[in-house]
Design a protein around this motif. Structure first.
Motif, PDB file in Angstrom:
ATOM      1  N   GLY A 126      42.006  50.829  50.983  1.00 24.16           N
ATOM      2  CA  GLY A 126      41.910  50.277  49.790  1.00 24.16           C
ATOM      3  C   GLY A 126      43.288  49.029  49.840  1.00 24.16           C
ATOM      4  O   GLY A 126      44.307  49.420  50.126  1.00 24.16           O
ATOM      5  N   LYS A 127      42.784  47.791  50.175  1.00 21.15           N
ATOM      6  CA  LYS A 127      43.660  46.766  50.304  1.00 21.15           C
ATOM      7  C   LYS A 127      44.901  46.713  49.235  1.00 21.15           C
ATOM      8  O   LYS A 127      45.981  46.566  49.401  1.00 21.15           O
ATOM      9  CB  LYS A 127      43.021  45.496  50.048  1.00 21.15           C
ATOM     10  CG  LYS A 127      43.989  44.267  50.642  1.00 21.15           C
ATOM     11  CD  LYS A 127      43.307  42.860  50.845  1.00 21.15           C
ATOM     12  CE  LYS A 127      44.222  41.791  51.119  1.00 21.15           C
ATOM     13  NZ  LYS A 127      44.077  41.659  52.705  1.00 21.15           N
ATOM     14  N   GLU A 128      44.497  47.081  47.927  1.00 21.66           N
ATOM     15  CA  GLU A 128      45.434  47.143  46.896  1.00 21.66           C
ATOM     16  C   GLU A 128      46.434  48.362  47.055  1.00 21.66           C
ATOM     17  O   GLU A 128      47.730  48.468  46.483  1.00 21.66           O
ATOM     18  CB  GLU A 128      44.761  47.524  45.462  1.00 21.66           C
ATOM     19  CG  GLU A 128      43.984  48.885  45.300  1.00 21.66           C
ATOM     20  CD  GLU A 128      42.688  49.161  45.874  1.00 21.66           C
ATOM     21  OE1 GLU A 128      42.259  50.318  45.971  1.00 21.66           O
ATOM     22  OE2 GLU A 128      42.228  47.901  46.881  1.00 21.66           O
ATOM     23  N   ASN A 129      46.218  49.394  47.890  1.00 19.98           N
ATOM     24  CA  ASN A 129      47.306  50.189  48.477  1.00 19.98           C
ATOM     25  C   ASN A 129      48.044  49.974  49.554  1.00 19.98           C
ATOM     26  O   ASN A 129      48.844  50.691  50.088  1.00 19.98           O
ATOM     27  CB  ASN A 129      46.352  51.614  48.625  1.00 19.98           C
ATOM     28  CG  ASN A 129      46.004  52.019  47.088  1.00 19.98           C
ATOM     29  OD1 ASN A 129      46.553  51.754  46.135  1.00 19.98           O
ATOM     30  ND2 ASN A 129      44.714  52.487  47.407  1.00 19.98           N
ATOM     31  N   PHE A 130      48.212  48.606  49.921  1.00 17.97           N
ATOM     32  CA  PHE A 130      49.279  48.165  50.895  1.00 17.97           C
ATOM     33  C   PHE A 130      50.102  47.217  50.015  1.00 17.97           C
ATOM     34  O   PHE A 130      49.586  46.171  49.774  1.00 17.97           O
ATOM     35  CB  PHE A 130      48.652  47.373  52.118  1.00 17.97           C
ATOM     36  CG  PHE A 130      47.915  48.361  52.985  1.00 17.97           C
ATOM     37  CD1 PHE A 130      48.240  48.853  54.238  1.00 17.97           C
ATOM     38  CD2 PHE A 130      46.442  48.865  52.690  1.00 17.97           C
ATOM     39  CE1 PHE A 130      47.923  49.614  55.101  1.00 17.97           C
ATOM     40  CE2 PHE A 130      46.020  49.781  53.631  1.00 17.97           C
ATOM     41  CZ  PHE A 130      46.610  50.164  54.627  1.00 17.97           C
ATOM     42  N   GLN A 131      51.378  47.331  50.059  1.00 13.88           N
ATOM     43  CA  GLN A 131      52.364  46.627  49.305  1.00 13.88           C
ATOM     44  C   GLN A 131      53.397  46.069  50.259  1.00 13.88           C
ATOM     45  O   GLN A 131      53.525  46.896  51.159  1.00 13.88           O
ATOM     46  CB  GLN A 131      52.867  47.555  48.393  1.00 13.88           C
ATOM     47  CG  GLN A 131      51.897  48.032  47.208  1.00 13.88           C
ATOM     48  CD  GLN A 131      51.139  46.875  46.367  1.00 13.88           C
ATOM     49  OE1 GLN A 131      51.844  45.921  46.065  1.00 13.88           O
ATOM     50  NE2 GLN A 131      50.072  47.051  46.220  1.00 13.88           N
ATOM     51  N   PRO A 132      54.060  44.972  49.583  1.00 13.88           N
ATOM     52  CA  PRO A 132      55.026  44.358  50.842  1.00 13.88           C
ATOM     53  C   PRO A 132      56.078  44.961  50.653  1.00 13.88           C
ATOM     54  O   PRO A 132      57.162  44.694  51.827  1.00 13.88           O
ATOM     55  CB  PRO A 132      55.142  42.819  50.084  1.00 13.88           C
ATOM     56  CG  PRO A 132      54.696  43.116  48.767  1.00 13.88           C
ATOM     57  CD  PRO A 132      53.687  44.193  48.712  1.00 13.88           C
ATOM     58  N   ASN A 133      56.724  45.873  49.974  1.00 16.66           N
ATOM     59  CA  ASN A 133      58.089  46.517  49.740  1.00 16.66           C
ATOM     60  C   ASN A 133      57.879  47.680  48.947  1.00 16.66           C
ATOM     61  O   ASN A 133      56.861  47.933  48.330  1.00 16.66           O
ATOM     62  CB  ASN A 133      59.138  45.478  49.396  1.00 16.66           C
ATOM     63  CG  ASN A 133      58.606  44.982  48.002  1.00 16.66           C
ATOM     64  OD1 ASN A 133      58.316  45.522  47.059  1.00 16.66           O
ATOM     65  ND2 ASN A 133      58.796  43.630  47.909  1.00 16.66           N
ATOM     66  N   ILE A 134      59.040  48.571  48.866  1.00 16.47           N
ATOM     67  CA  ILE A 134      59.074  49.684  48.497  1.00 16.47           C
ATOM     68  C   ILE A 134      59.016  49.693  46.834  1.00 16.47           C
ATOM     69  O   ILE A 134      58.399  50.356  46.159  1.00 16.47           O
ATOM     70  CB  ILE A 134      60.293  50.610  48.916  1.00 16.47           C
ATOM     71  CG1 ILE A 134      60.056  52.025  48.248  1.00 16.47           C
ATOM     72  CG2 ILE A 134      61.571  49.922  48.452  1.00 16.47           C
ATOM     73  CD1 ILE A 134      59.015  52.824  48.898  1.00 16.47           C
ATOM     74  N   SER A 135      59.718  48.614  46.179  1.00 17.30           N
ATOM     75  CA  SER A 135      59.484  48.319  44.674  1.00 17.30           C
ATOM     76  C   SER A 135      57.993  48.162  44.279  1.00 17.30           C
ATOM     77  O   SER A 135      57.663  48.763  43.444  1.00 17.30           O
ATOM     78  CB  SER A 135      60.535  47.299  44.617  1.00 17.30           C
ATOM     79  OG  SER A 135      61.886  47.575  44.673  1.00 17.30           O
ATOM     80  N   ALA A 136      57.268  47.475  45.034  1.00 17.37           N
ATOM     81  CA  ALA A 136      55.899  46.916  44.718  1.00 17.37           C
ATOM     82  C   ALA A 136      54.950  48.251  45.006  1.00 17.37           C
ATOM     83  O   ALA A 136      54.247  48.352  44.110  1.00 17.37           O
ATOM     84  CB  ALA A 136      55.367  45.918  45.743  1.00 17.37           C
ATOM     85  N   ALA A 137      55.434  49.104  45.908  1.00 17.36           N
ATOM     86  CA  ALA A 137      54.710  50.279  46.639  1.00 17.36           C
ATOM     87  C   ALA A 137      54.849  51.318  45.290  1.00 17.36           C
ATOM     88  O   ALA A 137      53.980  51.977  44.944  1.00 17.36           O
ATOM     89  CB  ALA A 137      54.909  50.716  47.730  1.00 17.36           C
ATOM     90  N   LEU A 138      56.139  51.435  44.718  1.00 20.83           N
ATOM     91  CA  LEU A 138      56.473  52.436  43.692  1.00 20.83           C
ATOM     92  C   LEU A 138      55.714  51.913  42.170  1.00 20.83           C
ATOM     93  O   LEU A 138      55.254  52.976  41.436  1.00 20.83           O
ATOM     94  CB  LEU A 138      57.822  52.733  43.564  1.00 20.83           C
ATOM     95  CG  LEU A 138      58.666  53.216  44.784  1.00 20.83           C
ATOM     96  CD1 LEU A 138      60.097  53.548  44.451  1.00 20.83           C
ATOM     97  CD2 LEU A 138      58.055  54.776  44.864  1.00 20.83           C
ATOM     98  N   ASN A 139      55.544  50.462  42.111  1.00 18.08           N
ATOM     99  CA  ASN A 139      54.940  50.073  40.750  1.00 18.08           C
ATOM    100  C   ASN A 139      53.373  50.603  41.069  1.00 18.08           C
ATOM    101  O   ASN A 139      52.793  51.202  40.243  1.00 18.08           O
ATOM    102  CB  ASN A 139      55.299  48.727  40.593  1.00 18.08           C
ATOM    103  CG  ASN A 139      56.589  48.248  40.215  1.00 18.08           C
ATOM    104  OD1 ASN A 139      57.309  49.070  39.565  1.00 18.08           O
ATOM    105  ND2 ASN A 139      57.001  47.272  40.485  1.00 18.08           N
ATOM    106  N   ARG A 140      52.970  50.204  42.258  1.00 17.84           N
ATOM    107  CA  ARG A 140      51.520  50.723  42.381  1.00 17.84           C
ATOM    108  C   ARG A 140      51.372  52.113  42.318  1.00 17.84           C
ATOM    109  O   ARG A 140      50.427  52.693  41.663  1.00 17.84           O
ATOM    110  CB  ARG A 140      51.032  50.197  43.860  1.00 17.84           C
ATOM    111  CG  ARG A 140      49.715  50.698  44.201  1.00 17.84           C
ATOM    112  CD  ARG A 140      48.712  50.150  43.627  1.00 17.84           C
ATOM    113  NE  ARG A 140      47.206  50.558  43.867  1.00 17.84           N
ATOM    114  CZ  ARG A 140      46.399  50.816  42.861  1.00 17.84           C
ATOM    115  NH1 ARG A 140      46.335  50.676  41.585  1.00 17.84           N
ATOM    116  NH2 ARG A 140      45.177  51.400  43.533  1.00 17.84           N
TER     117      ARG A 140
END
Length: 147
Positions: A126-140
């Motif tokens: 899922g494209k929404e599960n690829f994030q540009p950095n750790i902060s965005a990934a943790l938010n997701r």
């Protein structure tokens, strides 16, 4: 030449590591202001080094607990990925899906991302599960555990 190739593979396999973030509770004396507090349902692993056929087994070191809902893979230090390692990642995704765990990728570099795109891996995760950095990934990850 063959010896040089074998030594290269050995050296690269020694450079590739998977490290899980340390989890502590509020009563642990090691807790200080620079540690980020995360819900127990989120597990974070950082992969360092190239992922290729000689190192794909490090992906098997990623362990998920029964209470895990979201697994974040931080890949900022992975410069290269080959099809063998991608197959290991696919296996991890399948195991996680069977346990109801969502995987979120953080900071996937250009070469690994191209391999993932070409193989259709991004659609699988899922494209929404690829994030540009750790902060965005943790938010997701927070979004996932609260839904």
């Amino acid at each position: 030449m063959v010896l040089a190739c074998l030594l290269f593979i050995k050296r690269m396999s020694e450079e590739t590591k998977v490290n899980g973030w340390t989890y502590v509770d509020d009563d642990t004396p090691d807790v200080d202001e620079h540690l980020q507090k995360l819900p127990l349902q989120i597990r974070v692993y950082e992969i360092s080094g190239p992922l290729f056929f000689g190192t794909a087994s490090v992906i098997e070191e990623i362990a998920v607990k029964d209470f895990t809902t979201c697994l974040v893979l931080r890949m900022r230090s992975v410069p290269a990925l080959d099809s063998t390692a991608l197959n290991a990642l696919k296996d991890l995704v399948q195991v996680c899906e069977s346990k109801g765990i969502t995987i979120v990728f953080s900071h996937v570099n250009d070469q690994p991302m191209k391999v993932m795109e070409k193989a259709g891996f991004i659609e699988l995760v899922g494209k929404e599960n690829f994030q540009p950095n750790i902060s965005a990934a943790l938010n997701r990850a927070e979004e996932i555990i609260h839904n």
